[in-house]
Design a protein around this motif. Structure first.
Motif, short mmCIF file in Angstrom:
data_model
loop_
_atom_site.label_atom_id
_atom_site.label_comp_id
_atom_site.label_asym_id
_atom_site.label_seq_id
_atom_site.Cartn_x
_atom_site.Cartn_y
_atom_site.Cartn_z
N PRO A 44 42.86 41.61 47.74
CA PRO A 44 41.69 40.92 47.16
C PRO A 44 41.63 41.05 45.64
CG PRO A 44 41.03 42.13 49.11
CD PRO A 44 42.45 42.55 48.79
N ARG A 45 42.07 42.18 45.11
CA ARG A 45 42.06 42.37 43.65
C ARG A 45 43.15 41.52 43.00
NH1 ARG A 45 40.36 42.00 39.53
NH2 ARG A 45 40.05 43.60 37.96
N ALA A 82 54.71 42.61 46.81
CA ALA A 82 55.15 43.97 46.47
C ALA A 82 53.96 44.86 46.13
CB ALA A 82 56.12 43.92 45.29
N PRO A 83 54.04 46.14 46.46
CA PRO A 83 52.96 47.06 46.13
C PRO A 83 52.98 47.43 44.64
CG PRO A 83 54.73 48.27 47.16
CD PRO A 83 55.11 46.81 47.20
N THR A 84 51.80 47.78 44.13
CA THR A 84 51.68 48.21 42.74
C THR A 84 50.88 49.50 42.71
OG1 THR A 84 51.65 45.90 42.02
CG2 THR A 84 50.95 47.55 40.41
N SER A 85 51.43 50.52 42.10
CA SER A 85 50.80 51.84 42.05
C SER A 85 49.69 51.92 41.01
CB SER A 85 51.85 52.91 41.72
OG SER A 85 52.88 52.89 42.66
N ILE A 86 48.80 52.88 41.22
CA ILE A 86 47.76 53.19 40.24
C ILE A 86 48.44 53.53 38.92
CG2 ILE A 86 45.94 54.84 39.64
CD1 ILE A 86 45.45 55.10 42.71
N GLY A 87 47.86 53.02 37.82
CA GLY A 87 48.39 53.27 36.49
C GLY A 87 49.32 52.19 35.96
N ARG A 88 49.85 51.36 36.84
CA ARG A 88 50.72 50.26 36.42
C ARG A 88 49.87 49.11 35.88
NH1 ARG A 88 55.81 51.05 35.55
NH2 ARG A 88 56.15 48.84 35.96
N SER A 123 40.44 46.80 52.14
CA SER A 123 41.40 45.84 52.70
C SER A 123 42.63 46.53 53.28
CB SER A 123 41.83 44.83 51.63
OG SER A 123 42.56 45.47 50.60
N GLY A 124 42.62 47.84 53.30
CA GLY A 124 43.73 48.60 53.83
C GLY A 124 43.48 50.08 53.62
N ASP A 125 44.48 50.90 53.94
CA ASP A 125 44.27 52.34 53.82
C ASP A 125 45.32 53.01 52.93
OD1 ASP A 125 46.50 52.26 55.43
OD2 ASP A 125 45.59 53.34 57.12
N VAL A 126 45.90 52.22 52.03
CA VAL A 126 46.91 52.78 51.12
C VAL A 126 46.41 52.71 49.67
CG1 VAL A 126 48.92 52.44 52.59
CG2 VAL A 126 48.12 50.55 51.18
N PRO A 127 46.82 53.68 48.84
CA PRO A 127 46.35 53.74 47.46
C PRO A 127 47.20 52.89 46.50
CG PRO A 127 47.64 55.68 47.91
CD PRO A 127 47.59 54.88 49.19
N VAL A 128 47.29 51.58 46.79
CA VAL A 128 48.00 50.64 45.92
C VAL A 128 47.09 49.44 45.67
CG1 VAL A 128 50.30 51.33 46.73
CG2 VAL A 128 49.10 49.45 47.86
N LEU A 186 45.71 43.57 34.01
CA LEU A 186 44.92 44.62 34.66
C LEU A 186 45.76 45.87 34.78
CD1 LEU A 186 42.45 45.55 36.51
CD2 LEU A 186 43.91 44.82 38.41
N THR A 187 45.20 47.00 34.34
CA THR A 187 45.83 48.29 34.62
C THR A 187 45.15 48.82 35.88
OG1 THR A 187 46.31 48.69 32.30
CG2 THR A 187 46.30 50.61 33.75
N VAL A 188 45.95 49.05 36.90
CA VAL A 188 45.43 49.41 38.22
C VAL A 188 44.79 50.79 38.20
CG1 VAL A 188 46.04 49.74 40.65
CG2 VAL A 188 47.23 47.99 39.29
N THR A 189 43.54 50.84 38.70
CA THR A 189 42.81 52.10 38.83
C THR A 189 42.50 52.35 40.30
OG1 THR A 189 40.60 51.14 38.70
CG2 THR A 189 41.69 51.66 36.59
#
Length: 133
Positions: free
Chosen positions: A41-42, A76-82, A32-37, A19-22
């Motif tokens: 659930p995904r 660990a968090p994963t940023s959009i686009g990774r 499920s939270g308020d951060v853009p990572v 999955l490429t994170v969008t």
């Protein structure tokens, strides 16, 4: 003594999905939270998709598997686009119960890992039972 039939699934069976994170995959978007990572659930859905892929080619006609138990550590968090990849490995078969070990990674970094248990069921009866519940 009667011979046991060969099991449909044997431990060691694996599958991988990516999955490429969008924006739609983020904790903010999912609620499920308020951060853009990447939201937990995904991450779980991706891990389950890997378990479904692992069994897909060996399922008898009219059968499917359903998830019944999950243990997942989102580390660990994963940023959009990774791009993350989930790998599921069938660790144990107990009759109709299938226990998978799952790992989600971003390159060499472990994003999440845990276990997913699925049960082999008759698809028609399962859906019929759900509709009358």
């Amino acid at each position: 003594m009667q011979e046991q039939p060969d099991p449909l699934f044997t431990p060691g069976l694996t599958a991988r999905v990516e999955l490429t994170v969008t924006d739609a995959d983020t904790a903010q978007a999912i609620g499920s939270g308020d951060v853009p990572v990447l939201g937990t659930p995904r991450v779980l859905a991706l891990a389950e998709a890997a378990t479904v892929a692992a069994t897909a080619t060996a399922l008898p006609a009219g059968m499917t598997t359903v998830g019944v138990r999950v243990e997942l550590d989102h580390r660990a968090p994963t940023s959009i686009g990774r791009t993350v990849r989930a790998v599921a490995r069938l660790a144990k078969v107990d009759g109709r119960r299938l226990l998978f070990e799952v790992r989600v990674a971003d390159g060499d970094d472990v994003v999440a890992e845990g276990r997913v248990e699925r049960v082999l069921v008759d698809r028609h009866r399962f859906v019929e039972r759900a509709a009358t519940a």
